[in-house]
Design an enzyme around this catalytic site. Structure first.
Site, PDB file in Angstrom:
ATOM      1  N   CYS A 127       0.833  -1.213   0.000  1.00  0.00           N
ATOM      2  CA  CYS A 127       0.000   0.000   0.000  1.00  0.00           C
ATOM      3  C   CYS A 127       0.865   1.260   0.000  1.00  0.00           C
ATOM      4  O   CYS A 127       1.378   1.669   1.049  1.00  0.00           O
ATOM      5  CB  CYS A 127      -0.910  -0.016   1.226  1.00  0.00           C
ATOM      6  SG  CYS A 127      -1.873   1.487   1.403  1.00  0.00           S
TER       7      CYS A 127
ATOM      8  N   CYS B 238      -0.509   4.069   2.238  1.00  0.00           N
ATOM      9  CA  CYS B 238      -0.329   3.889   3.689  1.00  0.00           C
ATOM     10  C   CYS B 238       1.129   4.113   4.094  1.00  0.00           C
ATOM     11  O   CYS B 238       1.389   4.723   5.128  1.00  0.00           O
ATOM     12  CB  CYS B 238      -0.708   2.465   4.117  1.00  0.00           C
ATOM     13  SG  CYS B 238      -2.147   1.801   3.316  1.00  0.00           S
ATOM     14  N   ASP B 239       2.069   3.580   3.317  1.00  0.00           N
ATOM     15  CA  ASP B 239       3.460   3.496   3.788  1.00  0.00           C
ATOM     16  C   ASP B 239       4.444   4.368   3.018  1.00  0.00           C
ATOM     17  O   ASP B 239       5.606   4.480   3.428  1.00  0.00           O
ATOM     18  CB  ASP B 239       3.931   2.030   3.701  1.00  0.00           C
ATOM     19  CG  ASP B 239       3.039   1.108   4.513  1.00  0.00           C
ATOM     20  OD1 ASP B 239       2.554   1.545   5.564  1.00  0.00           O
ATOM     21  OD2 ASP B 239       2.817  -0.040   4.085  1.00  0.00           O
TER      22      ASP B 239
END
Ligand code: NAP
Length: 303
Positions: A134, A137-138
């Site tokens: 992701c 997200c990261d």
């Protein structure tokens, strides 16, 4: 047990749209999602092909859809549907979750899909320690660092562009010598000067506490090479969630997706399916369209 006309399993774009349409038909409806509404759709960094928005993130669009859906339909998040049992009754289905059980006359399966993994050596060990599925997200943690994005589809190139914009030094690694992704994304990758390694697969991910190298195999020569990296983003497609469909005896195609007709009906009466779990084009706008059709089909079948 609480009784419903339509229970929708999954609150992605398709499930939420089905909820909006179902609510406006005057039936009693419930959407259940094992996670937060949106599922992996929340991870989409940006979309430029959802009509009405030049550019919008998956999270922002899902929040808008959710706000609209809850005005029309009951929504239970963080509730996992474990089993759907067929009944010989007007309420044809018992939906058992990890919190409760419900009766419903019809069921719409909008169960979506999850990230496919590479199954490379070290992938499991370094999840969350440099291995990610992701970018949204990261990605932030990899600003100014060398990373690779594995995959050649729309998602991989979109996320590579997003990571590049964040300031990561991205190299796209693809197993063939041409991308599957749309041309406009390939052009953007070239315009941004993003590095590409074609004809390569990931053999191993190595590190101590965190990822520090990846071993690549040249698919033409079989030669192995080691690339120093801080992170590896993997975007190699999705696996449809069909466990509930299979319990109900719903037919799947050879790729494991649910077969539906033009009214989103499966081979099981009063069971409909929509979105990424189905055969067909994997697009938000398609999932939404299918949600509208399924809710309308269920409504007509209830009469
Ligand atoms: P996808 O289109 O299935 O592409 C997966 C990519 O990963 C392919 O390039 C494939 O290589 C590669 N791959 C698969 N297994 C692999 C493995 N074990 N090792 C290395 N590489 C592997 O998946 P996606 O990009 O996630 O897209 C999913 C669906 O959503 C598609 O229908 C896509 O069109 C749609 N989507 C659309 C948009 C948009 O409209 N902008 C954005 C995102 C996604 P090969 O090419 O060699 O098979």
């Amino acid at each position: 047990m609480e009784k419903y006309d339509i229970v929708i399993v999954g609150a992605g774009p398709g499930g939420l749209t089905a909820g909006i349409y179902a609510g406006r038909q005057g039936t009693k409806n419930l959407i259940i999602d094992r996670d937060l509404a949106g599922g992996i759709g929340r991870e989409v960094p940006e979309m430029e092909n959802y009509p009405g928005f030049d550019n919008i993130s998956g999270l922002e669009l899902i929040e808008k859809m959710k706000a609209q859906a809850v005005k029309n339909c009951e929504l239970h998040e963080n509730e996992n549907v474990l089993e759907i049992i067929k009944n010989d009754d007007e309420y044809r289905f018992t939906i058992k979750t990890d919190k409760d059980s419900y009766l419903s006359k019809t069921v719409i399966l909008a169960t979506g899909s999850s990230h496919r993994e590479l199954n490379a050596k070290g992938e499991e060990e370094f999840k969350g320690k440099g291995v990610s599925y992701c970018a949204t997200c990261d990605g932030f943690f990899f600003q100014g660092r060398d990373i690779i994005m594995v995959g050649g589809g729309n998602s991989a190139l979109q996320e590579a562009l997003y990571l590049n914009n964040l300031g990561a030094n991205v190299t796209v690694v693809h197993r063939r010598d041409e991308f599957r992704a749309q041309k406009h994304l390939q052009e953007q990758i070239n315009e941004k000067g993003i590095n590409i390694i074609y004809n390569a697969t990931v053999e191993e991910i190595k590190g101590d506490m965190l990822v520090d190298t990846v071993v690549l195999k040249d698919t033409q020569t079989g030669e192995l090479s080691e690339l120093p990296i801080s992170g590896i983003f993997i975007s190699v497609g999705y696996i449809p969630h069909t466990e509930l469909a299979e319990q109900l005896g719903v037919n799947l195609d050879e790729s494991g997706h649910i077969i539906i007709d033009k009214e989103q009906k499966t081979n099981i009466d009063y069971v409909y399916a929509i979105g990424d779990v189905c055969v067909g084009l994997k697009q938000w706008v398609v999932a939404c369209g299918e949600g509208a059709v399924a809710a309308t089909s269920a409504y007509h079948d209830l009469k």
